[in-house]
Design an enzyme around this catalytic site. Structure first.
Site, PDB file in Angstrom:
ATOM      1  CG  ASP A  16      -2.086   0.910   1.099  1.00 50.59           C
ATOM      2  OD1 ASP A  16      -2.322   1.412  -0.018  1.00 50.59           O
ATOM      3  OD2 ASP A  16      -2.781   1.146   2.102  1.00 50.59           O
ATOM      4  CG  ASN A  18       2.146   1.507  -5.211  1.00 49.92           C
ATOM      5  OD1 ASN A  18       3.064   1.371  -4.419  1.00 49.92           O
ATOM      6  ND2 ASN A  18       1.688   0.514  -5.956  1.00 49.92           N
ATOM      7  N   GLY A  19      -0.034   5.369  -4.453  1.00 45.29           N
ATOM      8  CA  GLY A  19      -0.711   6.606  -4.848  1.00 45.29           C
ATOM      9  C   GLY A  19      -0.164   7.809  -4.089  1.00 45.29           C
ATOM     10  NE  ARG A  20      -1.412   6.553   1.227  1.00 45.70           N
ATOM     11  CZ  ARG A  20      -1.291   5.662   2.202  1.00 45.70           C
ATOM     12  NH1 ARG A  20      -0.955   6.057   3.412  1.00 45.70           N
ATOM     13  NH2 ARG A  20      -1.505   4.392   1.971  1.00 45.70           N
ATOM     14  CD1 TRP A  21       7.212   6.770  -2.510  1.00 43.14           C
ATOM     15  CD2 TRP A  21       6.922   6.967  -4.722  1.00 43.14           C
ATOM     16  NE1 TRP A  21       8.464   6.780  -3.095  1.00 43.14           N
ATOM     17  CE2 TRP A  21       8.302   6.904  -4.456  1.00 43.14           C
ATOM     18  CE3 TRP A  21       6.510   7.093  -6.047  1.00 43.14           C
ATOM     19  CZ2 TRP A  21       9.276   6.952  -5.453  1.00 43.14           C
ATOM     20  CZ3 TRP A  21       7.461   7.154  -7.055  1.00 43.14           C
ATOM     21  CH2 TRP A  21       8.820   7.084  -6.748  1.00 43.14           C
ATOM     22  CG  HIS A  33       0.013   1.757  -9.381  1.00 43.24           C
ATOM     23  ND1 HIS A  33      -0.187   1.459  -8.053  1.00 43.24           N
ATOM     24  CD2 HIS A  33      -1.143   2.341  -9.809  1.00 43.24           C
ATOM     25  CE1 HIS A  33      -1.405   1.836  -7.697  1.00 43.24           C
ATOM     26  NE2 HIS A  33      -1.997   2.384  -8.737  1.00 43.24           N
ATOM     27  NE  ARG A  67      -7.425   1.480  -5.988  1.00 42.70           N
ATOM     28  CZ  ARG A  67      -6.290   1.679  -5.356  1.00 42.70           C
ATOM     29  NH1 ARG A  67      -5.233   2.108  -5.994  1.00 42.70           N
ATOM     30  NH2 ARG A  67      -6.202   1.452  -4.065  1.00 42.70           N
ATOM     31  CG  LEU A 127      10.470 -16.780  -3.487  1.00 44.08           C
ATOM     32  CD1 LEU A 127      10.264 -16.856  -1.973  1.00 44.08           C
ATOM     33  CD2 LEU A 127      10.956 -15.371  -3.863  1.00 44.08           C
ATOM     34  NE  ARG A 190      -8.195  -0.188   5.436  1.00 44.49           N
ATOM     35  CZ  ARG A 190      -8.155   1.120   5.655  1.00 44.49           C
ATOM     36  NH1 ARG A 190      -8.393   1.616   6.853  1.00 44.49           N
ATOM     37  NH2 ARG A 190      -7.873   1.956   4.666  1.00 44.49           N
ATOM     38  CB  SER A 192      -7.512  -4.459   2.837  1.00 47.34           C
ATOM     39  OG  SER A 192      -7.470  -3.205   3.453  1.00 47.34           O
TER      40      SER A 192
HETATM   41  C1  FPP Z   1      -1.900   0.016  -3.410  1.00 46.11           C
HETATM   42  O1  FPP Z   1      -1.461   1.343  -3.337  1.00 46.11           O
HETATM   43  C2  FPP Z   1      -1.310  -0.665  -4.563  1.00 46.11           C
HETATM   44  C3  FPP Z   1      -1.993  -1.260  -5.571  1.00 46.11           C
HETATM   45  C4  FPP Z   1      -3.462  -1.296  -5.660  1.00 46.11           C
HETATM   46  C5  FPP Z   1      -1.307  -1.896  -6.719  1.00 46.11           C
HETATM   47  C6  FPP Z   1      -0.105  -2.740  -6.379  1.00 46.11           C
HETATM   48  C7  FPP Z   1       0.673  -2.920  -7.613  1.00 46.11           C
HETATM   49  C8  FPP Z   1       2.012  -2.839  -7.700  1.00 46.11           C
HETATM   50  C9  FPP Z   1       2.900  -2.638  -6.556  1.00 46.11           C
HETATM   51  C10 FPP Z   1       2.593  -2.930  -9.054  1.00 46.11           C
HETATM   52  C11 FPP Z   1       3.569  -4.001  -9.267  1.00 46.11           C
HETATM   53  C12 FPP Z   1       3.086  -5.340  -8.995  1.00 46.11           C
HETATM   54  C13 FPP Z   1       3.483  -6.446  -9.663  1.00 46.11           C
HETATM   55  C14 FPP Z   1       3.129  -7.770  -9.093  1.00 46.11           C
HETATM   56  C15 FPP Z   1       4.261  -6.387 -10.904  1.00 46.11           C
HETATM   57  P1  FPP Z   1      -2.525   2.531  -3.446  1.00 46.11           P
HETATM   58  O2  FPP Z   1      -2.682   2.854  -4.904  1.00 46.11           O
HETATM   59  O3  FPP Z   1      -3.786   2.133  -2.764  1.00 46.11           O
HETATM   60  O4  FPP Z   1      -1.787   3.689  -2.700  1.00 46.11           O
HETATM   61  P2  FPP Z   1      -2.461   4.844  -1.795  1.00 46.11           P
HETATM   62  O5  FPP Z   1      -3.071   4.155  -0.606  1.00 46.11           O
HETATM   63  O6  FPP Z   1      -1.302   5.715  -1.430  1.00 46.11           O
HETATM   64  O7  FPP Z   1      -3.478   5.550  -2.651  1.00 46.11           O
END
Ligand code: FPP
Length: 247
Positions: A16, A18-21, A33, A67, A127, A190, A192
């Site tokens: 979790d 990626n969006g905030r980053w 992502h 989304r 693995l 959580r 989720s």
């Molecule tokens: C949650 O962060 C992340 C996801 C819904 C997508 C996860 C996908 C990857 C990490 C891409 C690479 C994966 C593979 C297996 C190649 P969020 O978008 O909910 O972040 P936020 O809570 O900050 O909005």
């Protein structure tokens, strides 16, 4: 002395943040992502180095279809690219790649690539890398119950004989070591709807680190944290101590 072996055999991660980053860098969510994909590579390397047997990543939940269309599309493109780019290297490293979840919802080209990557790496044992896509813990329990009901209908199973072991054997990842450590990045505490059944006795590790920043040092810290836990499985500390003395 601790009752927990130092290295968890099976780790699961909710990736979790990626969006905030991306937002912190004034970039679109897809940028986050993409950066998250590099962190996936980091943890795979880390698990190989630490001797973890199975790693299960939550890449796309059954709820993520809600989304914005653009983000879902970007994620699908990312999965396709990652499959094309990473499968060779994973195979060379002895990684067995498996997708878990309801794959029927994906477009044929993506599904075929997933199947091909699973077939290609199916004999690897270093693995087990499981990528959960269109997965939900409740869906997993429901599909196990459906399988058991079908066995009853075929006359292969008595309804009265259905117990925890009946369902456990039909859950996703039943052939792998039990889940030891459940990690969630991004600050939320959580589950989720991830691996609800399998997480029953997992140790939970929550970190504020956003997924794209999660590296091998972060993984190592989570494993150290796990090594300090006393896993009692419902027994008392005294009972555990006695078992250790006997052992
Ligand atoms: C949650 O962060 C992340 C996801 C819904 C997508 C996860 C996908 C990857 C990490 C891409 C690479 C994966 C593979 C297996 C190649 P969020 O978008 O909910 O972040 P936020 O809570 O900050 O909005």
């Amino acid at each position: 002395m601790t009752s927990t072996p130092a290295i968890p055999r099976h780790i699961a991660i909710v990736m979790d943040g990626n969006g905030r980053w991306a937002k912190a860098r004034h970039r679109p969510r897809s940028f986050g992502h993409n950066a998250g994909r590099k962190a996936v590579r980091e943890v795979v390397e880390g698990c190989l180095r630490e001797g973890v047997e199975a790693l299960t990543l939550f890449a796309f939940s059954s709820e993520n279809w809600q989304r914005p269309e653009e983000e879902v599309g970007a994620l699908m493109t990312l999965f396709l690219r990652a499959l094309d780019k990473e499968t060779d290297e994973l195979h060379a490293q002895g990684v067995r790649l498996r997708f878990v979840g309801d794959l029927a919802a994906f477009d044929a080209p993506l599904r075929e690539r997933m199947q091909a990557a699973m077939a290609r790496t199916g004999g690897n044992v270093k693995l087990h890398l499981n990528v959960a896509v269109n997965y939900g813990g409740r869906w997993d329990i429901a599909q196990a119950a459906r399988q058991a009901a079908a066995a009853v209908a075929r006359g292969e199973l008595q309804a009265e004989a259905i117990d925890e072991a009946t369902l456990a054997a039909r859950m996703c990842l039943a052939d792998l070591p039990p889940l030891d450590l459940f990690i969630r990045t991004g600050g939320e505490c959580r589950l989720s709807n991830f691996l609800l059944w399998q997480a029953a006795y997992a140790e939970l590790h929550f970190t504020d680190t956003l997924w794209p920043d999660f590296d091998q040092a972060c993984l190592h810290r989570a494993i150290e944290d796990y090594g300090r836990r006393d896993r009692r499985y419902g027994r008392t500390g005294e009972q555990l101590a006695a078992t250790r003395t006997q052992g």
